[in-house]
Design a protein around this motif. Structure first.
Motif, short mmCIF file in Angstrom:
data_model
loop_
_atom_site.label_atom_id
_atom_site.label_comp_id
_atom_site.label_asym_id
_atom_site.label_seq_id
_atom_site.Cartn_x
_atom_site.Cartn_y
_atom_site.Cartn_z
N ARG A 83 3.50 1.04 5.09
CA ARG A 83 3.45 0.00 6.12
C ARG A 83 2.58 0.43 7.29
O ARG A 83 1.81 -0.37 7.83
CB ARG A 83 4.86 -0.33 6.60
N ALA A 84 2.72 1.71 7.68
CA ALA A 84 1.89 2.21 8.78
C ALA A 84 0.41 2.17 8.41
O ALA A 84 -0.44 1.81 9.22
CB ALA A 84 2.32 3.63 9.14
N ALA A 85 0.10 2.56 7.18
CA ALA A 85 -1.29 2.54 6.73
C ALA A 85 -1.83 1.11 6.69
O ALA A 85 -2.97 0.85 7.10
CB ALA A 85 -1.40 3.19 5.36
N GLU A 86 -1.01 0.17 6.20
CA GLU A 86 -1.44 -1.23 6.15
C GLU A 86 -1.65 -1.78 7.55
O GLU A 86 -2.60 -2.54 7.80
CB GLU A 86 -0.40 -2.06 5.39
N HIS A 87 -0.76 -1.42 8.49
CA HIS A 87 -0.90 -1.87 9.88
C HIS A 87 -2.19 -1.33 10.48
O HIS A 87 -2.93 -2.06 11.16
CB HIS A 87 0.30 -1.42 10.69
N ALA A 88 -2.45 -0.03 10.25
CA ALA A 88 -3.67 0.57 10.78
C ALA A 88 -4.92 -0.08 10.19
O ALA A 88 -5.90 -0.34 10.88
CB ALA A 88 -3.67 2.07 10.50
N ALA A 89 -4.87 -0.36 8.87
CA ALA A 89 -6.00 -1.00 8.22
C ALA A 89 -6.22 -2.41 8.76
O ALA A 89 -7.36 -2.84 9.00
CB ALA A 89 -5.79 -1.03 6.71
N ALA A 90 -5.11 -3.15 8.97
CA ALA A 90 -5.22 -4.50 9.51
C ALA A 90 -5.78 -4.48 10.92
O ALA A 90 -6.62 -5.31 11.30
CB ALA A 90 -3.85 -5.20 9.49
N LYS A 91 -5.33 -3.51 11.73
CA LYS A 91 -5.84 -3.38 13.10
C LYS A 91 -7.33 -3.06 13.10
O LYS A 91 -8.11 -3.65 13.86
CB LYS A 91 -5.06 -2.29 13.83
#
Length: 267
Positions: A83-91
């Motif tokens: 989830r953290a990786a997906e959030h960082a990628a989305a940001k």
């Protein structure tokens, strides 16, 4: 008394050995562990048989419980990291999109500004072209009173080298087009006269004027007042003598009415 072997089955019954009891205890614990019962029931047996070694057995059972929980913890940690990786990628993607949108907006603004500048430059050039190429009549609201090449004894050449515009004395006379004044002053039979060289290389002459408002070398524009009409020189009365020429001097005259019409003047 004779000694010999004791008959089978005779004598006192001997109980199970200590080793046998331990083995049975361990088997019971294993069975309890298999069924999931690992609490207070197993603990006394370990205490009785191991004489204080129950701490080691408790650690073993705890390890079994922790081992059951470990896969869930690992999965939860992996999900959190995902989830953290997906959030960082989305940001990061949102920031990249914002930069791209800002760059596109800047490009469009620059293109618009450039188009507006070019349009303004074209308009200025067109206005300048019109100003340089616009021609007007030398006298407002007048008419031709004597035609080009009209015959008679009034003219030394035997015919009229220009056209005459009806004009009362003191009427405003205008330059018919933009150009530079090459003659301004007394012109003999022409009286007070002005000669202008235009941007297309042609010349126009204005004769018999009462007063001049320009001087040699002065730049003039179409419609600019250059003097007032009169009856100076060889003249029978107030009017404006107008000539169109290919050169600055007498004898290079061309049809002035056709000249003005070819430059867009409606006469």
């Amino acid at each position: 008394m004779a000694f010999g072997s004791r008959p089978a089955g005779s004598g006192k019954h001997r109980g199970s050995s200590r080793l046998s009891r331990k083995t049975a205890g361990y088997a019971g614990i294993a069975a309890l562990a298999t069924t999931g019962v690992v609490g207070t029931i197993a603990a006394p047996a370990f205490a009785a048989d191991n004489g204080g070694n129950n701490h080691s057995q408790d650690n073993t059972l705890g390890a079994v419980v922790v081992a059951d929980e470990l896969p869930g913890d690992i999965a939860e940690q992996a999900d959190s990291q995902q989830r953290a990786a997906e959030h960082a990628a989305a940001k990061a993607q949102a920031e990249a999109d914002a930069r791209q949108q800002a760059a596109e907006a800047k490009r469009l603004a620059e293109a618009k500004a450039k188009a507006e500048r070019e349009a303004a430059e074209r308009a200025a050039r067109e206005e300048e072209r019109k100003r340089l190429n616009t021609f007007v009549a030398p006298v407002d609201g007048s008419y031709v009173s004597t035609q080009y090449h009209a015959g008679g004894g009034m003219w030394s050449s035997g015919s009229h080298t220009g056209i005459d515009f009806h004009a009362d004395e003191g009427t405003s006379v205008h330059a018919v087009g933009a150009g530079v004044v090459v003659e301004a002053g007394w012109g003999g039979a022409y009286g007070n006269n002005v000669v202008i060289k235009h941007n297309d290389g042609t010349y126009t002459q204005y004769g018999h004027m009462l007063r001049l408002n320009v001087s040699v070398g002065q730049q003039v524009t179409a419609g600019q007042q250059i003097g007032l009409s009169g009856s100076t020189g060889n003249s029978s009365g107030p009017h404006l003598h107008f000539e169109a020429r290919t050169g600055a001097k007498y004898g290079s005259d061309i049809n002035p009415l056709a000249y003005l019409r070819s430059h867009g003047v409606d006469l």
